[in-house]
Each structure stands twice: as C-alpha cells, then as structure tokens.
Write an enzyme that holds these catalytic residues in place. Structure first.
Site, PDB file in Angstrom:
ATOM      1  N   ILE A   1       0.535  -1.037  -0.023  1.00  0.00           N
ATOM      2  CA  ILE A   1       0.297  -0.162  -0.533  1.00  0.00           C
ATOM      3  C   ILE A   1       1.320   1.182   0.253  1.00  0.00           C
ATOM      4  O   ILE A   1       0.344   2.238   0.067  1.00  0.00           O
ATOM      5  CB  ILE A   1      -0.727  -0.021   0.873  1.00  0.00           C
ATOM      6  CG1 ILE A   1       0.111  -0.154   2.485  1.00  0.00           C
ATOM      7  CG2 ILE A   1      -2.160  -1.208   1.024  1.00  0.00           C
ATOM      8  CD1 ILE A   1      -0.746   0.114   3.523  1.00  0.00           C
ATOM      9  N   GLY A   2       2.317   1.353  -0.461  1.00  0.00           N
ATOM     10  CA  GLY A   2       3.219   2.307  -0.166  1.00  0.00           C
ATOM     11  C   GLY A   2       3.947   2.178   0.926  1.00  0.00           C
ATOM     12  O   GLY A   2       5.386   2.547   0.731  1.00  0.00           O
TER      13      GLY A   2
ATOM     14  N   SER B   1       5.897  -3.289   0.196  1.00  0.00           N
ATOM     15  CA  SER B   1       6.830  -4.365   0.506  1.00  0.00           C
ATOM     16  C   SER B   1       7.018  -5.836  -0.396  1.00  0.00           C
ATOM     17  O   SER B   1       7.804  -6.250  -0.129  1.00  0.00           O
ATOM     18  CB  SER B   1       5.303  -5.347   1.375  1.00  0.00           C
ATOM     19  OG  SER B   1       4.380  -5.222   0.211  1.00  0.00           O
TER      20      SER B   1
ATOM     21  N   SER C   1      -1.312  -5.193   7.980  1.00  0.00           N
ATOM     22  CA  SER C   1      -1.168  -4.451   8.883  1.00  0.00           C
ATOM     23  C   SER C   1      -0.130  -4.616  10.134  1.00  0.00           C
ATOM     24  O   SER C   1       0.698  -5.641  10.073  1.00  0.00           O
ATOM     25  CB  SER C   1      -2.915  -4.602   9.763  1.00  0.00           C
ATOM     26  OG  SER C   1      -3.000  -6.333  10.197  1.00  0.00           O
TER      27      SER C   1
ATOM     28  N   ARG D   1       3.313  -6.480   9.688  1.00  0.00           N
ATOM     29  CA  ARG D   1       4.045  -7.499   9.767  1.00  0.00           C
ATOM     30  C   ARG D   1       4.261  -8.211   8.654  1.00  0.00           C
ATOM     31  O   ARG D   1       4.854  -9.517   8.667  1.00  0.00           O
ATOM     32  CB  ARG D   1       2.722  -8.371  10.397  1.00  0.00           C
ATOM     33  CG  ARG D   1       1.454  -8.667   9.486  1.00  0.00           C
ATOM     34  CD  ARG D   1       0.754  -9.822   9.904  1.00  0.00           C
ATOM     35  NE  ARG D   1       0.384 -10.432   9.304  1.00  0.00           N
ATOM     36  CZ  ARG D   1       0.054 -11.071   8.117  1.00  0.00           C
ATOM     37  NH1 ARG D   1      -0.430 -10.704   7.121  1.00  0.00           N
ATOM     38  NH2 ARG D   1      -0.295 -12.774   8.481  1.00  0.00           N
TER      39      ARG D   1
ATOM     40  N   THR E   1       6.765  -7.655   5.762  1.00  0.00           N
ATOM     41  CA  THR E   1       8.545  -7.936   6.162  1.00  0.00           C
ATOM     42  C   THR E   1       8.425  -9.490   6.995  1.00  0.00           C
ATOM     43  O   THR E   1       9.666 -10.311   6.155  1.00  0.00           O
ATOM     44  CB  THR E   1       8.926  -7.079   6.595  1.00  0.00           C
ATOM     45  OG1 THR E   1       8.854  -5.680   5.806  1.00  0.00           O
ATOM     46  CG2 THR E   1      10.696  -7.260   6.205  1.00  0.00           C
TER      47      THR E   1
ATOM     48  N   ALA F   1      15.124  -9.594   9.960  1.00  0.00           N
ATOM     49  CA  ALA F   1      14.122  -8.342  10.122  1.00  0.00           C
ATOM     50  C   ALA F   1      13.044  -8.717  10.301  1.00  0.00           C
ATOM     51  O   ALA F   1      12.726  -9.611  10.915  1.00  0.00           O
ATOM     52  CB  ALA F   1      14.034  -7.916   8.306  1.00  0.00           C
TER      53      ALA F   1
ATOM     54  N   VAL G   1       8.682  -2.354  11.835  1.00  0.00           N
ATOM     55  CA  VAL G   1       8.976  -0.597  11.575  1.00  0.00           C
ATOM     56  C   VAL G   1       7.804  -0.385  10.539  1.00  0.00           C
ATOM     57  O   VAL G   1       7.762   1.470  11.793  1.00  0.00           O
ATOM     58  CB  VAL G   1      10.055  -0.326  10.362  1.00  0.00           C
ATOM     59  CG1 VAL G   1       9.368   0.085   9.118  1.00  0.00           C
ATOM     60  CG2 VAL G   1       9.855   0.842  10.876  1.00  0.00           C
TER      61      VAL G   1
ATOM     62  N   GLU H   1       4.562   0.598  12.062  1.00  0.00           N
ATOM     63  CA  GLU H   1       3.945   1.261  13.051  1.00  0.00           C
ATOM     64  C   GLU H   1       4.800   1.744  14.100  1.00  0.00           C
ATOM     65  O   GLU H   1       4.124   2.537  14.290  1.00  0.00           O
ATOM     66  CB  GLU H   1       2.755   0.273  13.346  1.00  0.00           C
ATOM     67  CG  GLU H   1       1.932   0.133  12.755  1.00  0.00           C
ATOM     68  CD  GLU H   1       0.572  -1.225  13.301  1.00  0.00           C
ATOM     69  OE1 GLU H   1      -0.121  -0.602  14.043  1.00  0.00           O
ATOM     70  OE2 GLU H   1       1.414  -2.550  12.947  1.00  0.00           O
TER      71      GLU H   1
END
Lengths: 432, 291, 335, 162
Positions: free
Chosen positions: C45-46, C49, C85, C88, C90, C280, C283, C285
């Site tokens: 969503i930008g 990912s 959301s 999660r 990555t 990894a 980051v 949120e």
C-alpha cells in the site's frame, strides 16, 4: 505445522541491506500506475451510496421508485437484494452492507444506486425516500457503559474486555517510593491517505472480479463471497495500486457493494469515494481515556503499573477488540514491571467506527506511559534517559503478559543511540 | 461534479458589464476560481450564469501612476509576490500574497477574488486596509470608487451589486522610507487559514521617530480592523523595546474589546500579542533590540 | 517568548496479530532462464513490501532484484498473506517468500550437487553461479536449471509462515507475538509562549528493526511515521457532534505539510531476530508510536506544564500557561 | 448550457474537443483525454494531487473550470518524461526513495518541475515552499525534498557530484 524461517545471515549477499529502488516506482513517477479510480471498462456503470444522516434509528422503509425514474438510473439496491449474508466485519460480523433493521451511525449505507452517469447519480440519491424512527444516541463510552444504557447491538455496549494481571499491583503500590496517577485522553484521528476509497467490479463466466484499493484482498474475497452467497473461488479480488492505507483500508469499503452491483446488474460497476465520503465513513483511530498509575522505588525502578483504558469503537467493532487488546499488552511500555494490572475496554457507541490505524492502540498508551516515566523521573530528579535505561527490557526480561524475551531486544540500544544521536547533533548539550 | 450553469466569456469589459446588467437570475463572476469552484462543487452556490473575466487582460496588470498603485482585480497572488517594486516599502503585500494557500492557489487566486470574498481571514485584506486602498466597481454605464473599509461589510458580505464587477484596488504609494510587514498566524505553515494576521506600516521621520503608523488586524473581527490607539501611541516616538510593549498591549486591548465573548476570544486575546510583536519587529528591527 | 524543550519517547511493538495465528503464504517459480516469479497475497500500500519481498527472494536465490517479479495481492493467482497491518508483512510474508525460495532452491542445489559430486549443504547460489564452500564455480544457475528440466524437474516453491504465538488466558498470560520491534525518539521543540504555537525543530528516531532489508525504505517509514506523529501530537483531531464529523475535509482536518517538517534523523538499529527473514522484524507502525509521547514530554520540558490530552493545541497551551501558578502544573507526588 | 470548444496544447499536442463548461480541467484531463496520472485527492484545492502546469505555473486542476484553461499550454505528468525514458526529476524521486504510495507523486513532480524550470539552485526553503501545496501522508516529505535537491543537481549537470 509451524515452520520457522531461519536467520540465514550468511546468505543474501548484496541485495539484502541495499537501497534497491522500488519495484513499482517507475509506474508511479510516470503516472502510469493504474489506481482503482483510473480503471475503466466499456459499458461501465457508476455507483454511489445513500447514507444515513442520523446516528441511531430504526429503519422502517426505503422507497426508491422515484429514483428509478431518473434517466440513466439502472438500479437501486437495498438490503433485501443481498443474496447471502448481510453482515461483515474482520473480528465480529456486526456491520450490515446495507442497513436492514437499525441505523447505528451517521453514514450507515442504506441504498446503493447504480447509474450510467454522475449526473444521474446526483439526481437519484435525493429522490430516494427513507422512513425511520430516530432513537436516542449514545456518544461517549461513559454513557454507553452506564447502567441502563440502551444496547446498540443487542447485548451490553462493552464489546470486549482485556485483562492482564501479573503479581500484585495494589500491594506493590503501598511499598513504592513514588506513585503517580494521571488521566490521559486522546482524540479521534483520520488516516487521511491521499487516495480515497475506490473500486471496480465486473462479472465474467460466473466469476466476479473486483479491483479495489485495499490492504487485505483475501479478507475482501471472503466477505464478498459470503455476501453474494457464492464460493470464494468465484470471487477474485485484485488489489489495485493503493494510495496509502495506514489501517483505514483494512475494513470493507466499496468491495461488497460493488460485488453486489456487478453481480445483480451483470455490468461492470465503478465506485469512487469523494474526500468527504472517505473522511466521514472510513474507520478512525480510537479515542481513548487512559487512567494510569505508576509506582517506582527510590532508584526509579518500576514496581507496579495499573492501567485502565477505555476505547470508543463507535457503531461497529471493526478492529476495535484487537486494538484494545494490543493497547493492553503494550500499556506498560518497553519496561520490566513486576506487578501489573491492566484493563482495556472496547465500547460501542453511535459514533463513527474506530478501527485499525497505524500503531493500533499503542500510540495512545505510549503517550501515557512515556508521560508517566517523565513524571517519575521528575519526582526523583532522574534524567529521562536514565530512568528508561534502568527499566527497559533486556534479554531475559518478561513482559506484562509473562512472555520471556530471549533475543533481538533492542530497546536499550535505541535509547543509547537516540541519546548519542541527539548529543552529536547538539540537541542534547552537556548540561544533561 | 459541478451542477451545470451557463458560462460566458466576454472579450471586453463593455461586454462583461452588459452581461452583468442583462443576464437574468443569479450570476457569479469568475476570476481565479479557487473559492468559487469548491463552492460550486459543494452546492453552496448554484448560479444560473458564470461570467468569466479570463479575457480581460487589462485587469491582470499592476500599474504605478501619479503616486498611486493600481492593482487589477485579476492580478494573482503569485504576481503580487513576484512584483519587484513591492520588495521595498510595499512588501507587506508581497508577504501577504506569499502566505496565501500554496503555490497552486497562488498561481490562480486573485486579489479581486480575495476582496470580494471578504472573508474575515482574507490574507490580503489587512495589508490593503493598512494601505488605505480603494476599490473600483464598474457597471454598464458607470462606476464608483469606495474605500475598501467601507466596501467590506463583514463575514463575507460586501456592498457590491449584482451587476457590478470589481476591477481594481488602488492606493497611494508609500513614502520611500516607509517599512512594512505582514504576519500571519495559522495552524500550520502553508494552506492555512489565518487565525490572526497583522499588517504594519511604519513611516519614519528624519530623526528616527515614527512619523506615521498604520496597523491592521485580520481574523479578529468580521472584517479587518485598524488599531487607532496603538497607531497614535507609536506616532512621534522612537521604536524601542519598551515602546513595543506599550504598542503590543494597546493592540491586545483593542482586540479584546473587538472579540467580545466568541469561543476563540480567550486564545486570540493572548495570541495577538505574539503576532503584533513579530509584525512590529519585522517592520522596524529597532523594536527588538535593546538600545 | 520562545522556549525550547527536549523530550524522549520509547516504545515496543509486537509484530503480527495479537495472540492468534496469522499466517502468510507465497508461491515462487524459478523459471528456465533463471528469472523469478513471486506470487504473494501481500498488499503493497506504499510501504514497499513488494520491493522488500523481491529483495528477499533475490537474496535467497542469489539473483539480481531486476530478475525478480513480484505479483502481489491478486486472489486469482496469489495465496493468502493476511492483512497488510500489524507491521507484519516483512517478517511474516518475508519468511513465506524466503521459504518458497528455499524450496525451489533445494531442487536446484540437489541437482547441482549431483553434477559436481558435492554435498548440497556446501553449495549456495550467487551472481547466477553455484558457489561451493565460499568459492565461485563455473557452473551457472541456468545450466543447472537446464539439467533439472531435462529430468522433468520443476523448480517451484511454496512457503508459508505463521509466527509462533500463544493466545492470552483470562489473566492475560501468554506470548502474543513472536517478536517485538523497539524504538526511542528524541524531540526538540520550540513553543511560542505568546501564540502557543509549537514548532518541532528536530527529531532523532532510533528504531530496532532487526535487520533493514532496504534501509532507505526503512528511513522512509520512520520519517513518514514521525510526521504522522507530529500531526497526532499537535494538529489532528476529528471533531464530533452527536456522532457527526464536523471536519471531513482537508481544509478543516489539517495534516502537517512540507513547511512544517522538522529535521528528522533516522537511526537504524539492527538487533537481528533469528526467526526473521535475514534477521528482519518490522517498522511500519513503530515509526509513529513514540513521536507524540516525545513531543508531549518536550513541551513539558519547555514550559514546566504537562499536557494530558492530545492534541496539544495552541489554545490548550495558552490556557495552561495562564493557569500556571495556581497549582495546575503538578509535579510527581512523593509518598 | 452549451458545450464550449476546448482547444489547448496538452503535453505539446493540440487538443480540440467540445466540453460542457461546468466540467473541471481535471475531468477533461482524466475522463476525456484518459490522462489518469493526474489524481483527484480532495476536489477542493487542498491536496495538490491534481497539480498540472498551466502555462508553466502549477495549478490544481480541480479548481480550474475547463474553459478557463482553453488556449493554454498544459503539462500533465504524462508529458514530463521524454519518450521511453524518465525526466531527471522522476529519476531523482526514484533514487531518493521519495515515492511510497505514489498517489501524491505526479502532483509533487509537477510542483517540483514548476520550481526547477525557473531555478536550478533552489534553497531548501524554496523547495519546501514549492511543494507546500501538495499533501503527502506517507513520506514525511524529507525524501521528497531530497529528491528535488537531487533533481536540481542533475539538471544543472552536477548529478554525479551529489
């Protein structure tokens, strides 16, 4: 089976840790990325929702006959047109796609108009007649939780409660050198992604395809299939390039309505929210009231925290229960606290729905726990970095839920490095 | 989507005025459109006719003649901000223009629109009031010139008539030694509506005393207000920090009286001090220095 | 008068959904020519990912990122990856892609091991070649692929990952997340005590992300989060009257813009997570969470008055300053 | 209401089509001409997502009635890049990581272009001002500002030095 990915740090040379350019970047800088509102199919219809202007009411009747007479209007759909289940929701299926019994918020969808043009939509919406009986509204969690408050969803208005109990917080408070109690309140916030919600649906060979601005196409597929009463294999959701979400595009917006319209009309249908529609009807960040008590010893070591969080989730649960649960888990901050008592309430009201927003309840509690840390530090004359370093998680620490943290516990590192960075920049001078 | 209307693009002033005189039903003049188009979109206005001034090139000019500055109603905020002669004594206009909206709004929005909209928070209005500007209103077969202060009726109302077009704002050139400033307080630093603004003009005399002071405040009353008490207090005195305090207090007291008990009053009564202080120091740095 | 203040905010954040299964799947096709197709349900969503997943596939298969195409978020072709959301993707989809790549790679390495008479565990892929014990060999990935195809072997992978969590019992005991990200931000602000206006001058934001697969992208998340946090602290508020939103427009619901941006110094801290793809975590949120807290503490530092409700508006500041001295500014009580 | 003859130059090409006068330049660009790189974010000039250049100046296409733009030279994002390539500003946006969701990007690039067409060594303040009418909710603007700085360097032939 739960499979674990391995660290595999020896592999991934070159490309891992490198500033590769975005794979979708070229289309975005050229303006050729096709967002949902940019998409067109020949013979496409446009759709718009008639929404409630009252927050709480019993819906009696919708009469769309005059709207159907507007030239260019193809159909007006109401709840009775839904072939499958008329309830959606990520955690609790409590939100109607189109209201069938009760209006619970300003903006509830009452009818869906499908037409050949924007002009026809604009003329048709005001022509729909709606009969309803207004009910008194509940506009704060305090009101909603009070005895005798009318139930917005059948049972009580407390949607969920999360409790975290560790040790004996009350006894620890008595032993503490410093005890600080404060009430924190946080506001409702809008995601304000640049791209308003949009989508396009088409039916071909018994499969409905929906291109949508979304954060979770597979969830959308489940909901559309349930609403249409068809198998998930007959619903294809394609996430169009999505102009930001920040949690606000996790819930269903246009997907089920578009699926319904395309399924029933047999024609492709597009719907694009205006900015106002997006801001009025998308879920929001939970406003919270947080009562926070922290206690520490003379060295500033945390002994106990007691926290009560009340979040206003509005008319529908959306991600509310999970948001308040997460707020509870994170309420004591990245600190070792031996005695904890946390309660988080997710409460229904007739306000706009609050759902997921970047941080998911944690920005609210972080404001509280970090203010508390400074208050404790101030009471003891400690530097804000010192008190945090003294309390922060280390490998081996246990969280409020009793989870043992083994590795990759970087909080101390971030405190040290943020401080060093601030010193290097001159933000922090020698005086501290 | 906007509701349909009839659109007219007259190619001369005469034609424009004749349309204004003869078109039946509600009509709106279109200049930059930055306020009109959103109002049309929201359905707040639904004129039968829109008369565009696009082709009236003479209204896009800034002229200085016979000791007076004439600013055509179609002069955009960008033009004002970039107009070199406004770098000197008249820089309050350029500064105010630069504080309007963002670059896109500034390329499109016009001084005429800002005046006719008559928003209490209109950014150019305090400078124009301080400059003692007049506006020219034309109609088929006639025109009238009114002091801006008289033209503005407050809260979006003016005394323009249905058939009139505002063609220019005119004000006397400031003396070469004058200094001016404009300060705006908004919730953010661009695309912000003014919460309080102040325009200041100071004309120093030969001995360094203030010979004339003109102060105008925006967004504290239904229309911009001058602050005669503070102006009188500054006159004949030398700018220094203690005079600054007196002037700021005089401004704040005037504002307190103007605001009455509207909800924003407790905030604005105090905050105006910061705005006034900054505007005065910008116009005369001596206010800020310990002399 | 302008007063400066400095404030600190810390946070931790559990990656993934709270105490419940939240798996993600991925398919991967290592094609005949050595290029790679990744199918994932993960919605970009930008946040980037698709780029990160391409890097993970490329990293595991030793190819260039240009040779990886990620097809994301199409339920017609890609497996469920859950929601974008909970910071999660990555960690969870990253692992799913890594596992899918590994499965395809295993076929390839087994074949290469046969050709080279070596143990597959000694081999890895890099720059289109097979490497043995850290040394490049002349055998190319394409040659191995050709050998596979000749025997009728396809190099496909599927992977899924579900973070190891336990539900919480009625007293809240449990391990609701498999891993946590951490952050500390320091804010330097200036308050104009006459107008109540707060300017954020500088933010230092140190984030433990486990491992930054794409550091610039991580910085972008941090900077964007900081600005959203500034809005949360000082500017943004949905105004409600009886359930109705009074400011549903950008003209009335104000967000910070370019002229409101402070200096933001992002510091990436890497404490690798052993269960994360290449170490990894997440980051998205965390970037926002400590900002308002740090700013609130900085305002308190500047003024000696603390604010307990967000946003901290100029009105609230002036009201509090005028009330200061009548006991409204309480310090911590010592028992 | 009678259609207006809309003649203009868009991205260097002449266009001539009948347009109802109550339609916005944005509608003509997106719907009639199919140039969907210009985005609608708010419809009232508050976000800059629909920024196009009108005779070289940045405007919000949602605030311009179509007939008002007749006779003008209009540049949309589709007209920025040379055939088959990228404009240095577009390159710089990619290189600096200034693109996230991409919805503000076309408008940002045009706002930046309006600045750089006039000034190849802008100060940071000038850059911030140039994009101060464009909302971005993703990036925090830092990388956008960096990208414009980088683009300025590229355009003034110092690209490699930065």
């Amino acid at each position: 089976m739960n499979r674990r990915g391995s660290g595999c740090l020896k592999d991934g040379p070159g490309v891992i840790g490198r500033n590769c350019r975005r794979v979708d970047g070229i289309a975005k800088v050229k303006g050729s990325a096709f967002f949902a509102a940019d998409r067109k199919i020949d013979g496409m219809l446009l759709a718009r929702v008639l929404r409630s202007r009252v927050p709480h009411a019993v819906l009696n009747k919708i009469d769309a006959r005059s709207a159907l007479e507007v030239p260019g209007v193809v159909a007006v759909y109401t709840a009775s047109d839904i072939p499958g289940e008329n309830r959606v929701g990520i955690i609790v299926k409590d939100e109607p796609v189109l209201v069938d019994d009760r209006i619970r918020r300003v903006g509830d969808a009452l009818a869906l108009v499908v037409a050949e043009s924007e002009e026809a939509l604009a003329a048709a919406l005001p022509a729909i007649k709606v009969w309803y009986e207004e009910l008194p509204g509940i506009f704060s969690p305090a009101q909603a939780m009070a005895g005798g408050a009318p139930a917005i969803h059948g049972q009580g208005n407390i949607q969920s409660v999360t409790r975290i109990v560790k040790g004996d917080a009350d006894s620890a408070l008595k032993e503490a050198r410093v005890v600080i109690s404060r009430r924190y309140t946080t506001q409702m916030v809008e995601h304000a992604y640049l791209e308003p919600e949009a989508g396009l649906a088409a039916v071909e060979d018994g499969q409905v395809t929906i291109w949508a601005s979304t954060q979770n196409p597979h969830y959308d597929r489940r909901e559309v299939a349930r609403v249409l009463g068809i198998g998930q294999n007959r619903v294809r959701v394609v996430q169009a390039p999505t102009g930001g979400g920040f949690g606000g595009k996790l819930d269903i917006s246009v997907q089920c309505l578009l699926g319904l319209a395309a399924w029933k009309s047999g024609r492709p249908v597009r719907m694009v929210y205006s900015r106002e529609e997006s801001m009025e009807f998308s879920p929001k960040r939970h406003p919270c009231v947080i009562d926070y008590t922290s206690a520490c010893d003379g060295d500033g070591r945390l002994l106990a925290v007691k926290v009560k969080i009340v979040g206003d989730t509005g008319a529908y649960a959306s991600y509310g229960p999970a948001t308040l649960k997460r707020a509870a888990v994170h309420a004591s901050g990245p600190y070792q606290v031996p005695n904890v008592f946390i309660e988080a309430y997710c409460v229904y009201t007739n306000n706009p729905t609050a759902g997921a927003m970047r941080g998911f309840g944690v920005p609210q509690v972080a404001f509280a726990h970090e203010s508390q840390m400074d208050l404790l530090a101030g009471a003891l004359g400690l530097d804000p970095f010192t008190i945090r370093l003294r309390n922060c998680f280390q490998p081996g620490s246990a969280t409020a839920t009793g989870q043992r943290l083994i590795q990759s516990v970087g909080i101390g590192q971030t405190i040290e490095q943020a401080r060093a960075g601030a010193v290097q920049l001159g933000v922090l001078g020698g005086k501290r | 989507m906007l509701q349909p209307f009839n659109y007219h693009q007259p190619s001369s002033m005469e034609e424009a005025l004749s349309l204004m005189a003869t078109l039946p039903g509600p009509k709106k003049v279109l200049a930059g459109g930055t306020d009109l188009v959103p109002a049309l979109r929201r359905g707040e206005l639904s004129p039968a006719h829109v008369v565009s001034l696009k082709q009236l090139a003479e209204m896009r000019e800034i002229k200085i003649k016979e000791g007076r500055v004439h600013i055509g109603a179609l002069v955009t905020f960008s033009q004002l901000a970039e107009f070199r002669p406004f770098r000197g004594p008249h820089n309050l206009l350029a500064e105010a223009a630069l504080q309007v909206g963002g670059p896109q709004i500034r390329s499109q929005g016009t001084i005429g629109g800002n005046i006719v909209n008559a928003s209490p928070a209109g950014d150019l209005l305090p400078p124009l009031v301080a400059l003692e500007a007049e506006v020219r209103l034309c109609r088929a077969g006639g025109e009238r010139v009114l002091p801006l202060d008289e033209f503005l009726k407050g809260l979006g109302r003016t005394c323009i008539e249905q058939e009139e077009i505002l063609t220019e704002a005119v004000f006397p050139v400031l003396p070469g030694q004058a200094a001016s400033s404009f300060v705006k307080l908004g919730r953010r630093n661009s695309l912000a509506i003014s919460r309080i603004s102040m325009a200041a003009i100071l004309v120093p005399g030969a001995t360094g005393i203030i010979e004339e002071a003109r102060l105008a405040l925006g967004a504290v009353a239904p229309k911009p207000v001058r602050v005669p008490r503070a102006e009188a207090l500054l006159k004949g005195r030398r700018p220094d920090p203690s005079l600054l305090e007196e002037a700021v207090t005089a401004v704040a007291e005037t504002v307190a009286a103007t605001l009455g008990d509207r909800p924003s009053a407790p905030y604005k009564k105090v905050a105006v001090r910061g705005v006034a202080r900054e505007a005065l120091i910008k116009a005369a740095p001596q206010f800020g220095c310990k002399l | 008068m302008k007063k400066r203040g400095i404030g600190v905010g810390c946070m931790f954040y559990g990656i993934g959904n709270t105490g419940m299964p939240n798996p993600a799947g991925a398919f991967l096709d290592l094609t005949d020519d050595g290029t790679v197709l990744v199918l994932t349900g993960c919605a970009d969503i930008g946040q980037g990912s698709s780029t990160v997943l391409a890097q993970i596939a490329a990293g595991e298969l030793g190819v260039n990122i240009e040779d990886v195409l990620v097809v994301a978020g199409d339920t017609g072709v890609s497996p469920d990856a859950g929601a974008t959301s909970a910071s999660r993707q990555t960690y969870i989809s990253g692992n799913a892609v890594l596992l899918a790549a590994r499965q395809a790679k295993e076929v390839l390495l087994e074949e290469a091991a046969g050709i080279m008479a070596a143990a597959a565990s000694d081999l890895c892929l890099r720059d289109g070649h097979v490497w043995r014990a850290g040394e490049k060999t002349p055998l190319t990935v394409k040659e191995v692929l050709a050998a596979c195809r000749k025997k009728g072997k396809l190099t496909l992978g599927s992977g899924w990952f579900n973070p190891e969590t336990t539900g919480m019992d009625e007293t809240g005991r449990g391990a609701p997340y498999a891993t946590y990200s951490y952050a500390t931000q320091v804010a330097e602000i200036e308050v104009d005590t006459e107008t109540g206006k707060v300017s954020v001058l500088r933010l230092v934001a140190a984030h433990d992300v486990g491992r930054a697969i794409n550091p610039k992208s991580v910085e972008g998340q941090i900077e964007g989060g900081c600005l959203m946090g500034i809005g949360y602290a000082l500017l943004e508020e949905v105004k409600l009257t009886e359930g109705r939103i009074g400011n549903p427009r950008y003209a009335e619901y104000l967000l910070p813009m370019s002229l409101d941006v402070p200096e933001i110094h992002a510091i990436i801290v890497e404490e690798p997570e052993i269960t994360g793809p290449f170490g990894a975590k997440g980051v998205g949120e965390p970037a926002l969470i400590p900002t308002a807290a740090a700013i609130a503490n900085a305002v308190a530092d500047a003024l000696g008055v603390r604010f307990y409700d967000l946003p901290i508006t100029p009105e609230k500041i002036l009201a509090a300053l005028s009330a200061k001295g009548d006991g409204s500014a309480r310090m911590g009580e010592i028992t | 209401m009678k259609p207006f003859r809309f003649t203009a130059t868009i991205n260097g090409r002449p266009v001539d089509l009948p347009v109802n006068p109550h339609r916005r330049l944005l509608d003509v660009i997106r719907d009639d001409l199919g140039l969907t790189g210009t985005k609608e974010g708010c419809g009232e000039g508050e976000c800059g997502a629909c920024t196009v250049l009108l005779n070289g100046r940045p405007v919000n296409a949602c605030l311009v009635l179509a007939p008002e733009a007749a006779g003008c030279e209009i540049t949309t994002i589709e007209g920025v890049a040379p055939e088959g390539g990228l404009h240095p500003i577009q390159e710089a946006f990619l290189e600096a990581g200034a693109v996230q969701c991409g919805y503000c990007t076309p408008g940002m690039i045009l706002a930046a272009k309006a600045l750089l067409d006039k000034d190849l060594s802008p100060t940071d303040q000038a850059i911030k001002t140039a994009v101060s009418g464009n909302l971005c909710r993703c990036t925090g603007y830092i990388k956008i500002i960096e990208a414009v700085r980088l683009a300025a360097a590229k355009l003034s032939g110092e690209g490699d030095a930065v």
